[in-house]
Scaffold this active site. Structure first.
Site, PDB file in Angstrom:
ATOM      1  CE  LYS A  17     137.587  36.536  16.095  1.00 48.23           C
ATOM      2  NZ  LYS A  17     137.836  35.195  15.507  1.00 48.23           N
ATOM      3  CG  ASN A  18     134.808  33.650  17.012  1.00 54.54           C
ATOM      4  OD1 ASN A  18     135.328  34.060  15.978  1.00 54.54           O
ATOM      5  ND2 ASN A  18     135.520  33.227  18.048  1.00 54.54           N
ATOM      6  CB  CYS A  63     144.965  32.248  15.048  1.00 50.84           C
ATOM      7  SG  CYS A  63     144.408  33.926  15.240  1.00 50.84           S
ATOM      8  NE  ARG A  77     142.520  26.689  14.664  1.00 45.48           N
ATOM      9  CZ  ARG A  77     141.896  27.872  14.739  1.00 45.48           C
ATOM     10  NH1 ARG A  77     142.458  28.956  14.262  1.00 45.48           N
ATOM     11  NH2 ARG A  77     140.719  27.955  15.313  1.00 45.48           N
ATOM     12  CG  ASP A 121     138.920  32.600  21.707  1.00 43.87           C
ATOM     13  OD1 ASP A 121     139.891  31.905  21.358  1.00 43.87           O
ATOM     14  OD2 ASP A 121     137.817  32.555  21.137  1.00 43.87           O
ATOM     15  NE  ARG A 152     142.437  36.791  11.674  1.00 44.63           N
ATOM     16  CZ  ARG A 152     142.508  35.774  12.531  1.00 44.63           C
ATOM     17  NH1 ARG A 152     143.655  35.475  13.095  1.00 44.63           N
ATOM     18  NH2 ARG A 152     141.453  35.045  12.805  1.00 44.63           N
TER      19      ARG A 152
END
Ligand code: EPU
Length: 419
Positions: free
Chosen positions: A22-23, A115, A122, A305, A398
């Site tokens: 994902k990242n 998130c 953030r 994570d 997500r």
């Protein structure tokens, strides 16, 4: 609102294949802006964050063809310099700003969301500071940030806090700049090196990605090309922890175990047995798991994570574990829900909990506050006696593709109920 219902107590078995990271997906899609030619992305996960990121790109004028895990993107002419409204909901939307500015000379964007795991909204101070060192004018107008530069010029920036998306964004901003950019104290996650390797194969001149110092010599043009997304190391670690916590024998395929070296070292210390190959990992059903103190850290340290899933595993370990979350100050709040399920957890402060295991867990009605806490609750539900109901599963969708179907295929009793 959709929810997951989980009937606990079943052992998992068989094989689960890891999806693309994902990242990295969320960075390679904005990278398409750097070129006027077609980029073909393979192993693209079908998750909500990717859909949102593609929607932002489409809004900027990209033509996108998606066929399963393959996606072809071409953006000959960028239509506008404003990022679409959904950028506000997605932390990684900030990665668009550098390439957008590099191509159009300006970028307007809202404060990026994502998130709720860190202090307030953030922060993006490092990005803004970094942009300024590259000669970019940064202003705030009517709730939007505005970046402007006729030509981005090389500069030097030292990250006083290590930032993954900060490193990626400044690296991409500098690719088409004039002169040399040096970024220091960079994040070294494997996704950053993969992104740089791709850009280099298409004409960029980036040296040192994957180390703390990255040097970028600006070039005139980036070509199109093919890019295969590397396996998601967080999914890999999550499935490994899920197997360990449920006492299951599970093969995790299509992964790169060397990207979760720290977790595997800890597994050896706490008695989780496994075998590994270049692209697979097999966890064996074992006996008691020993407690272990973890402290989250930038790569190659223990990933934040994986902290939430590991905390669930700690509830099943024989003794006291201290979980120290150093990166985010809201990521341990979900442990209150584990306590409601019967876990013996004491919160010392927003960054530390003490987990006293082993405890039986009982199914409860829970709400997923963020992506990683959400998957941790699924693991807790698989261990618990009775039924666990998880609301707000948008947060889980997500980042985990069709997680219910994939977990059912390995023996989990999990149902998605759309309401
Ligand atoms: N930070 C600042 N100022 C900034 C940027 C970051 O103070 O301008 C702080 C953050 O508040 C945090 C620390 O720096 O305390 C590190 O944050 P970082 O910038 O590295 O996080 P990120 O790039 O926003 C990425 C992943 C996160 C992952 C972190 C840490 C993406 C899209 N997100 O976030 O992934 O937790 O790195 O590894 O790549 C997830 O996948 O669930 C997720 C949250």
């Amino acid at each position: 609102m959709a929810k997951y219902l989980i009937e606990g107590g079943s052992r998992l078995h068989g094989e689960i294949r890891v999806k693309g990271a994902k990242n990295l997906a969320l960075k390679i899609i904005p990278a398409a802006l750097l070129s006027t030619e077609t980029i073909t992305i393979t192993n693209l996960p079908d998750i909500e964050d990717v859909r949102q990121t593609l929607a932002i790109l489409a809004d900027l004028g990209a033509s996108i063809e998606r066929d399963g895990e393959t996606c072809r993107i071409r953006i000959e002419k960028i239509k506008k310099s404003h990022l679409a409204e959904q950028a506000h909901k997605l932390r990684a939307s900030i990665v668009f700003t550098g390439p957008l500015l590099a191509r159009t000379g300006e970028a307007y964007f809202p404060h990026p969301g994502g998130c709720v795991i860190g202090a307030g909204t953030r922060p993006i101070d490092l990005f803004l500071e970094g942009f300024r060192t590259l000669g970019i004018e940064v202003n705030e107008e009517s709730g939007l940030y505005h970046l402007k530069a006729d030509k981005v010029r090389g500069g030097e920036y030292f990250f006083t806090t290590i930032s993954v998306t900060g490193t990626e964004t400044l690296m991409m901003t500098a690719v088409l700049a004039s002169g040399r950019t040096t970024l220091k104290n960079c994040a070294v996650e494997p996704e950053i090196k993969a992104l740089a390797d791709y850009l280099n194969s298409q004409g960029a001149k980036i040296k040192g990605a994957g180390t703390p110092t990255i040097e970028i010599d600006g070039v005139e043009k980036i070509s199109g090309g093919k890019f295969e997304i590397i396996p998601d190391r967080i999914e890999t670690g999550t499935f490994a922890i899920m197997a360990a916590a449920t006492g299951s024998e599970l093969t995790i395929s299509g992964c790169n175990p060397s990207h979760i070296e720290i977790l595997l070292c800890i597994f050896k210390k706490i008695g989780v047995k496994f075998e590994r190959g270049d692209d697979w990992l097999k966890i064996f059903a074992g006996g008691k798991v020993r407690p272990y103190n973890i402290k989250t850290h930038e790569y190659p340290g223990f990933p934040t994570d994986l902290q939430s899933p590991f905390t669930v595993l700690a509830t099943q370990a024989d003794g006291i574990s201290i979980i120290h979350e150093t990166i985010y100050d809201r990521r341990l709040l979900f442990t209150d829900m584990l306590a409601q399920m019967g876990a013996d957890i004491i919160m010392c402060d927003p960054h530390r909990v003490v987990v006293n295991g082993p405890t039986k867990l009982a199914g409860k009605r829970l709400t997923s506050p963020d992506l990683r806490a959400g998957i941790a609750m699924i693991i807790a539900g698989l261990i618990a006696e009775g039924t666990t109901e998880i609301d707000n599963i948008y947060q889980i969708d997500r980042g985990y593709e069709k997680i219910d179907e994939r977990l059912r295929a390995i023996g989990a009793k999990i149902q998605r109920v759309d309401g």
